[in-house]
Each structure stands twice: as C-alpha cells, then as structure tokens.
Design an enzyme around this catalytic site. Structure first.
Site, PDB file in Angstrom:
ATOM      1  N   TYR A 144      75.201 -68.595  42.262  1.00 49.87           N
ATOM      2  CA  TYR A 144      74.378 -68.623  41.051  1.00 49.87           C
ATOM      3  C   TYR A 144      75.260 -68.932  39.839  1.00 49.87           C
ATOM      4  O   TYR A 144      74.851 -69.664  38.929  1.00 49.87           O
ATOM      5  CB  TYR A 144      73.661 -67.285  40.867  1.00 49.87           C
ATOM      6  N   ASN A 167      61.087 -71.816  41.765  1.00 54.46           N
ATOM      7  CA  ASN A 167      61.152 -73.197  42.211  1.00 54.46           C
ATOM      8  C   ASN A 167      59.806 -73.590  42.829  1.00 54.46           C
ATOM      9  O   ASN A 167      59.388 -72.990  43.819  1.00 54.46           O
ATOM     10  CB  ASN A 167      62.280 -73.334  43.244  1.00 54.46           C
ATOM     11  N   HIS A 176      67.518 -72.581  48.545  1.00 51.77           N
ATOM     12  CA  HIS A 176      68.080 -71.717  49.589  1.00 51.77           C
ATOM     13  C   HIS A 176      69.590 -71.884  49.722  1.00 51.77           C
ATOM     14  O   HIS A 176      70.258 -71.041  50.317  1.00 51.77           O
ATOM     15  CB  HIS A 176      67.398 -71.997  50.929  1.00 51.77           C
ATOM     16  N   GLU A 202      71.219 -75.426  58.825  1.00 51.45           N
ATOM     17  CA  GLU A 202      72.095 -76.404  58.189  1.00 51.45           C
ATOM     18  C   GLU A 202      73.561 -76.222  58.569  1.00 51.45           C
ATOM     19  O   GLU A 202      74.357 -77.156  58.437  1.00 51.45           O
ATOM     20  CB  GLU A 202      71.921 -76.338  56.668  1.00 51.45           C
TER      21      GLU A 202
END
Length: 204
Positions: A144, A167, A176, A202
C-alpha cells in the site's frame, strides 16, 4: 373476423406454454431490441469462477463493474441504476468477451486483460490509485505504501487501502496485488480467501 398473429416471429414455436425457455427467449429478444434501439445503458450477466459467482456489468463504453457475491449483486445493480442509468438489463451478449477473458485468466491462459473499461464510478484520488493498479504486472505485488508513493502521496497509505476496497473492477483491475508492507496479504473486497486464491494462481 380477422385474426391477430400473436407470435409473428415464431418466438414460441414448439414450446410448451409453461416452458422456462419462453422466458429465456423473451429476455434475449428484449435485450437485443434494447441494444438495437440504443436503450441498453447497463448490461449485466453473472459468471461462475473459482472465487465465486461474479456479477459483470458493462455500458456501451466498456466494463464498468465486477462484483463478488459478498457485495450483494442486487445491491450493486441498484447502485448502477442510481449512479449510471435505470435502464439496466440482463444482456449476456455484451459481456461475452469479458467472460471469456476472465475464464482464460483462471485457466492460466491469460495474464493481462484486453477489455475496454468504463471508470466513471471512481474519481479523484481513488481514480489515480485505480489507474496505477493496472501497471502492477501479473505475479507481482506492491505494498500500500508503494502505491501511495507511486501516485505522488506517500502519506496516503490508508487512502490507498480505501481506494482498493472501493475498486469497481476487482480482478480485472488487480487490487489483489496490493499487500501490506510486512508481506501479509491484507484485506480484499472479495474476501481474504478470494485474494489468496488469486495470488496463489498468479504465483504458480
């Protein structure tokens, strides 16, 4: 006495009067007619995925909303009707490309979405954050604090978290991939389990 053809297009040909298919055909016809007349301001459909049934919504400009089950799809549709237009209709055809690309993402065949997006639901600082999130590549993560610095306001870490939480296009715009500075995954609009699933996918 002249008779009136109540089904000139053969909409009900071969159908039991009580058939659910009648309703399905009527909905498709309504969506097609509304689209042709330029009256379909917000089209939507649902899509079953490994992170639950997603609601997808699009305007003529592009994909405008992706919503997780815990966001309450009916509430999301009501908000779209209020903020964009009351002309909201189930019209899956407009979302076919989005649905296909999301399916490809979950099968590992796609690492980047190529969809026109309508970002009208986010403004100001949140819009800056949302636009930056698309620059975080598949399989990568930013904190962040990293995001706050990237958009020119290093102290706005909490505001970045709020932007991610609001979002309008989660998954497609990858909030994410934003995690805490200590490496823990943090919160997510679709729930921690969904965020873990996406990050694990991912990282594979």
């Amino acid at each position: 006495m002249a008779t009136i053809d109540r089904d000139p297009d053969g909409l009900f040909d071969g159908l039991n009067p009580n058939s659910a298919e009648i309703l399905s055909r009527l909905r498709r016809r309504l969506a097609a007619d509304a689209q042709a007349a330029g009256l379909l301001d917000v089209a939507y459909r649902t899509l079953d995925t490994p992170v639950g049934t997603l609601l997808l919504a699009a305007t003529p400009v592009g994909l405008v909303r992706v919503a997780y089950p815990n966001e309450n799809h009916d509430t999301v549709l009501a908000t779209l009707a209020e903020r964009i237009s009351p002309r909201v209709l189930a019209a899956p055809a407009r979302l076919d490309t989005a649905a296909r690309e999301i399916d490809e993402y979950f099968t590992g065949a796609r690492t980047q979405f190529d969809l026109p997006l309508d970002l009208r639901l986010t403004v100001g600082f949140r819009r800056q954050v949302i636009e930056h999130l698309s620059d975080i590549g598949y399989g990568h993560r930013e904190s962040y604090a990293d995001v706050a610095a990237a958009v020119g306001n290093p102290r706005a870490v909490r505001a970045v978290g709020s932007a991610c939480a609001h979002n309008p296009l989660p998954l497609v715009i990858p909030c994410h991939r934003v995690v805490r500075s200590d490496g823990s995954i943090g919160q997510y609009v679709g729930g921690v389990t969904a965020k873990t699933t996406l990050l694990t996918l991912e990282a594979a």
